[in-house]
Design a protein around this motif. Sequence first.
Motif, mmCIF file in Angstrom:
data_model
loop_
_atom_site.group_PDB
_atom_site.id
_atom_site.type_symbol
_atom_site.label_atom_id
_atom_site.label_comp_id
_atom_site.label_asym_id
_atom_site.label_seq_id
_atom_site.Cartn_x
_atom_site.Cartn_y
_atom_site.Cartn_z
ATOM 1 N N SER A 670 67.206 87.827 124.335
ATOM 2 C CA SER A 670 68.636 87.682 124.615
ATOM 3 C C SER A 670 69.327 86.768 123.611
ATOM 4 O O SER A 670 68.699 85.906 122.989
ATOM 5 C CB SER A 670 68.829 87.120 126.032
ATOM 6 N N THR A 671 70.632 86.956 123.477
ATOM 7 C CA THR A 671 71.479 85.979 122.786
ATOM 8 C C THR A 671 71.903 84.944 123.822
ATOM 9 O O THR A 671 71.395 84.913 124.938
ATOM 10 C CB THR A 671 72.720 86.672 122.192
ATOM 11 N N SER A 672 72.882 84.126 123.465
ATOM 12 C CA SER A 672 73.285 83.038 124.367
ATOM 13 C C SER A 672 74.012 83.523 125.618
ATOM 14 O O SER A 672 74.363 82.700 126.466
ATOM 15 C CB SER A 672 74.178 82.043 123.618
ATOM 16 N N VAL A 673 74.233 84.845 125.786
ATOM 17 C CA VAL A 673 74.868 85.324 127.023
ATOM 18 C C VAL A 673 74.010 85.007 128.245
ATOM 19 O O VAL A 673 74.496 85.022 129.374
ATOM 20 C CB VAL A 673 75.155 86.841 126.994
ATOM 21 N N VAL A 674 72.744 84.689 128.031
ATOM 22 C CA VAL A 674 71.847 84.396 129.145
ATOM 23 C C VAL A 674 72.044 82.967 129.649
ATOM 24 O O VAL A 674 71.449 82.558 130.633
ATOM 25 C CB VAL A 674 70.374 84.612 128.708
ATOM 26 N N GLU A 675 72.948 82.235 128.987
ATOM 27 C CA GLU A 675 73.048 80.801 129.241
ATOM 28 C C GLU A 675 73.308 80.457 130.695
ATOM 29 O O GLU A 675 72.776 79.491 131.220
ATOM 30 C CB GLU A 675 74.167 80.226 128.362
ATOM 31 N N VAL A 676 74.188 81.204 131.353
ATOM 32 C CA VAL A 676 74.512 80.851 132.735
ATOM 33 C C VAL A 676 74.246 82.010 133.674
ATOM 34 O O VAL A 676 74.330 83.174 133.301
ATOM 35 C CB VAL A 676 75.997 80.432 132.883
ATOM 36 N N GLY A 677 73.876 81.661 134.879
ATOM 37 C CA GLY A 677 73.965 82.586 136.001
ATOM 38 C C GLY A 677 72.819 83.512 136.266
ATOM 39 O O GLY A 677 72.881 84.290 137.203
ATOM 40 N N ILE A 678 71.778 83.504 135.468
ATOM 41 C CA ILE A 678 70.692 84.454 135.693
ATOM 42 C C ILE A 678 69.555 83.747 136.428
ATOM 43 O O ILE A 678 69.015 82.763 135.951
ATOM 44 C CB ILE A 678 70.209 85.057 134.361
ATOM 45 N N ASP A 679 69.231 84.249 137.586
ATOM 46 C CA ASP A 679 68.258 83.603 138.455
ATOM 47 C C ASP A 679 67.043 84.520 138.617
ATOM 48 O O ASP A 679 67.097 85.517 139.334
ATOM 49 C CB ASP A 679 68.917 83.315 139.813
ATOM 50 N N VAL A 680 65.972 84.185 137.921
ATOM 51 C CA VAL A 680 64.729 84.956 138.007
ATOM 52 C C VAL A 680 63.613 83.950 138.318
ATOM 53 O O VAL A 680 63.018 83.375 137.406
ATOM 54 C CB VAL A 680 64.435 85.722 136.698
ATOM 55 N N PRO A 681 63.326 83.698 139.599
ATOM 56 C CA PRO A 681 62.353 82.657 139.961
ATOM 57 C C PRO A 681 60.973 82.862 139.349
ATOM 58 O O PRO A 681 60.230 81.893 139.160
ATOM 59 C CB PRO A 681 62.297 82.765 141.493
ATOM 60 N N ASN A 682 60.625 84.108 139.007
ATOM 61 C CA ASN A 682 59.294 84.370 138.459
ATOM 62 C C ASN A 682 59.185 84.022 136.975
ATOM 63 O O ASN A 682 58.092 83.997 136.417
ATOM 64 C CB ASN A 682 58.920 85.845 138.673
ATOM 65 N N ALA A 683 60.320 83.757 136.307
ATOM 66 C CA ALA A 683 60.292 83.420 134.882
ATOM 67 C C ALA A 683 59.836 81.978 134.702
ATOM 68 O O ALA A 683 60.379 81.066 135.328
ATOM 69 C CB ALA A 683 61.670 83.621 134.266
ATOM 70 N N SER A 684 58.828 81.772 133.838
ATOM 71 C CA SER A 684 58.277 80.424 133.668
ATOM 72 C C SER A 684 58.297 79.929 132.231
ATOM 73 O O SER A 684 57.918 78.782 131.970
ATOM 74 C CB SER A 684 56.822 80.391 134.171
ATOM 75 N N VAL A 685 58.739 80.769 131.268
ATOM 76 C CA VAL A 685 58.783 80.345 129.867
ATOM 77 C C VAL A 685 60.150 80.651 129.277
ATOM 78 O O VAL A 685 60.665 81.764 129.415
ATOM 79 C CB VAL A 685 57.699 81.049 129.017
ATOM 80 N N MET A 686 60.724 79.657 128.629
ATOM 81 C CA MET A 686 61.950 79.825 127.854
ATOM 82 C C MET A 686 61.619 79.461 126.412
ATOM 83 O O MET A 686 61.365 78.299 126.105
ATOM 84 C CB MET A 686 63.061 78.912 128.400
ATOM 85 N N LEU A 687 61.574 80.477 125.532
ATOM 86 C CA LEU A 687 61.282 80.250 124.120
ATOM 87 C C LEU A 687 62.592 80.403 123.346
ATOM 88 O O LEU A 687 63.213 81.468 123.376
ATOM 89 C CB LEU A 687 60.236 81.248 123.624
ATOM 90 N N ILE A 688 63.010 79.328 122.666
ATOM 91 C CA ILE A 688 64.309 79.325 121.991
ATOM 92 C C ILE A 688 64.095 79.273 120.475
ATOM 93 O O ILE A 688 63.629 78.268 119.938
ATOM 94 C CB ILE A 688 65.187 78.143 122.446
ATOM 95 N N GLU A 689 64.413 80.372 119.807
ATOM 96 C CA GLU A 689 64.345 80.410 118.345
ATOM 97 C C GLU A 689 65.597 79.737 117.770
ATOM 98 O O GLU A 689 66.677 79.826 118.342
ATOM 99 C CB GLU A 689 64.279 81.859 117.862
ATOM 100 N N GLY A 690 65.461 79.080 116.618
ATOM 101 C CA GLY A 690 66.626 78.430 116.002
ATOM 102 C C GLY A 690 67.257 77.419 116.928
ATOM 103 O O GLY A 690 68.485 77.308 117.013
ATOM 104 N N ALA A 691 66.419 76.651 117.635
ATOM 105 C CA ALA A 691 66.933 75.718 118.646
ATOM 106 C C ALA A 691 67.844 74.653 118.050
ATOM 107 O O ALA A 691 68.695 74.094 118.749
ATOM 108 C CB ALA A 691 65.763 75.053 119.373
ATOM 109 N N ASP A 692 67.695 74.383 116.751
ATOM 110 C CA ASP A 692 68.530 73.364 116.111
ATOM 111 C C ASP A 692 69.984 73.799 115.984
ATOM 112 O O ASP A 692 70.859 72.978 115.716
ATOM 113 C CB ASP A 692 67.975 73.027 114.723
#
Length: 818
Positions: A670-692
């Motif tokens: 995903s792009t940054s549209v995922v930033e708010v509002g998505i609730d997936v309790p089974n998701a346990s990893v957030m990998l952010i490319e270009g975090a800087d």
Amino acid sequence: MTPARRQAIDSTEALERLRKVLKLEQAKGHDNSAVVGGLDRFLRKLLEGNGLSRSSPVAQAISSLPSGGYRELPPAERSRWLAETLAAAGQPTTARANVGRQRPAAPVRQPPPGLDSPVTVLKGLKSSLAARFENLGVRTVRDLLYLFPRRHNDFASLRQISELTPGEEETVRVRVWSAREAWLGRRKGSQATVGDESGMMQVVWFNQPFIARQLRTNAEIVLSGRVGLHKGRPTFENPEWELWEPGEELTHTGRLVPVYPLTGGLSSRTVRRLNRQALDSYADALTDPLPPSLRERLGLMDVQLAVRQAHFPDSHETLDEARRRLALDEMLPLQLSVLLRRRQWQQPGTAEPLPLPRELRNGFLESLPFALTGAQEKTLGQLLDDLAKDIPMSRLLQGDVGSGKTVVAAAGLLAAVASGKQAVMMAPTEILAEQHFRTLCQLFGADPEGSPMVEGEVAYLDRPLRIALVTGSLRKKQRSELYERIEAGEIDIAVGTHALIQEGVAFARLGFVIVDEQHRFGVMQRAALRERSSDSETARSVHMLVMTATPIPRSLYLTLYGDLDVSVIDELPPGRKPVVTRWWPPERRDDAYVFLRGQVDEGRQAFVICPLVEESASLQAKAAVQEFERLGSQVFPDLQLELLHGRMSGRDKDAAMQRFRDGEAQILVSTSVVEVGIDVPNASVMLIEGADRFGLAQLHQFRGRVGRGSDQSYCLLLAESPSFDAQQRLRLMEETTDGFRLAKADLQMRGPGEFFGTRQSGLPDLRVASLLDTRLIELARAEATRLLEDDPDLAKPEHAQLARVVYRLFEEVTGEVH
């Protein structure tokens, strides 16, 4: 018909129209709403094309308005001006009196140039230069006076040549021994030998051969700049310089020298020279907006001295005093407008009380599959207390991601329905709106699948509760049907984007509005929202709750949300584990993929956020597609991936999210549209490319998408070559999950405009004051409260100029209604 006769008729008709408009404006309480677009626009058109002589009493009355026009006048002065202009409109105009006469009209005496004259009144400022100043927002002399320096170079301490220290910013007073044009590299410049009683030195100016012609032998000059070293002797390269004339104040050297914002074709010397001229000729014309009693009590210098010292200060101390004074000039009207807006919106008797009966409250809480946290209980109490009053609620509910804001808000929705009112819950995106719809369905016993309108059956309510999801992705027929049912009062709770109000959907009996992630569609649009959602027939206002998962530091909510009461949910539900965060260099990307696969093998899911592409949404989407294809073909060919980006249609986004939420895909790219509002309790990893490339608040929001279940969750930050500031942000992410600490740091690092993602209309345009200066904001708040206690309408003569600024600010905010 003769031209003179035609002019007389036009003038008579114009006066009649003017009288009607001014009388209507009086009847409407002089609120600048008698004509669409405001009175100033009407008056301007009247003068431009209706035969009114510029010397007529009416034209003179219109010309007497301040530069900001009628809208800038406070109520008391508006009332006086309307009465005087109506009286003038009853007198014969010059055009009528001169019908049939051939005598030429007396010439209109032009007033001398003033603060609101164009900058071209300044000596040496031609129209070509004025166009460059316009790039800096400078059109008038007043604008130039308020173009303050970004900083000052300290060239105040005079040194002898023998005392100069290489690498330091220094100032010397010397005599010119010789000066000539010289080839410096491949281009001509100026070279001079100068000296004082302690020694001599070389000075060069690259690409400025004209300077050599201005330096007369034996002339005494002052040089300021960074000292270099050439063959063991001190030298200056491209220093500031000016002639030394005893008794004359220095402008470019030998003092705290202002450094201004510049644009193409404008040099520092030019801006300094013209600002000096403007100060000498016009600063005394500045009128002080602060009353003498306030200046005396706070020990503030007057505005003329403050503006002079802000440009060309005598010392660091007077510069600080000047900036403190001018910062208060900006912050005090802002706080006054906030308090006036709050007073206007919170009048007793202007809202319908929406009490929640105890049995319904208890029934709702008992139906929840979990107990509220202490912070939720406290916030719920504040919310329900507000709703039970006849004063419109204006409350900001802050809570970190996953803190349980929606449950608290749902109790407010229930209170509205129990009181026979409708409620609306709005979000900035369809994804977030759908998330809220699903949560409400879960809380109120409804099935969210299959239909945009559902009925909830709960034991504690004596009838079904009807909830509708209204989004742009619905078919036109479906949306029209929902609008009709809302208008008929058949829907209790409408959930959608803010277009629900903007599109003029008519509610039968709207009583409560919830706005989530308010800053994403304009910090100051609450005024427009209130206007559109209030009942014009009964003059009843709705109760309003603003929710945000972006922690807002105190200095910001005192300013941007100062009209709202604040509640904070600062406690996560029990059992939630803090998300473990790690910043890894790019060479560990394969380790990150191995870790992610391990989590998927254990039945979990993961997000992969693509780097931010600044140039455009289309490039951002293209990058996301490329990353999705690379991961799917090269890294995780055996896994199911979904893609989400801002260029997809609402329907496609919802479908992708639904498949991921249902477990049909293991990874969401995903792009940054995922930033708010998505609730997936089974998701346990957030990998952010270009975090800087992301700010702290945004990184924290991404991280909040995981850790919503009972399993340990992880956030992996990958950054190619982060700058020093980016490294600080990434280390902070590793150190803390405290959203308020991160938000404050983000605000300090990037400023309010970037903090909110874009430059927004609601952010005040401050030249001196800072939205980070909590002490100044609290002082301005206290003084504003004191002023309004003494003079509720700012009608006293000593408050007239301050009132003009305040009411202009007030209209700029509430003017979004029109």
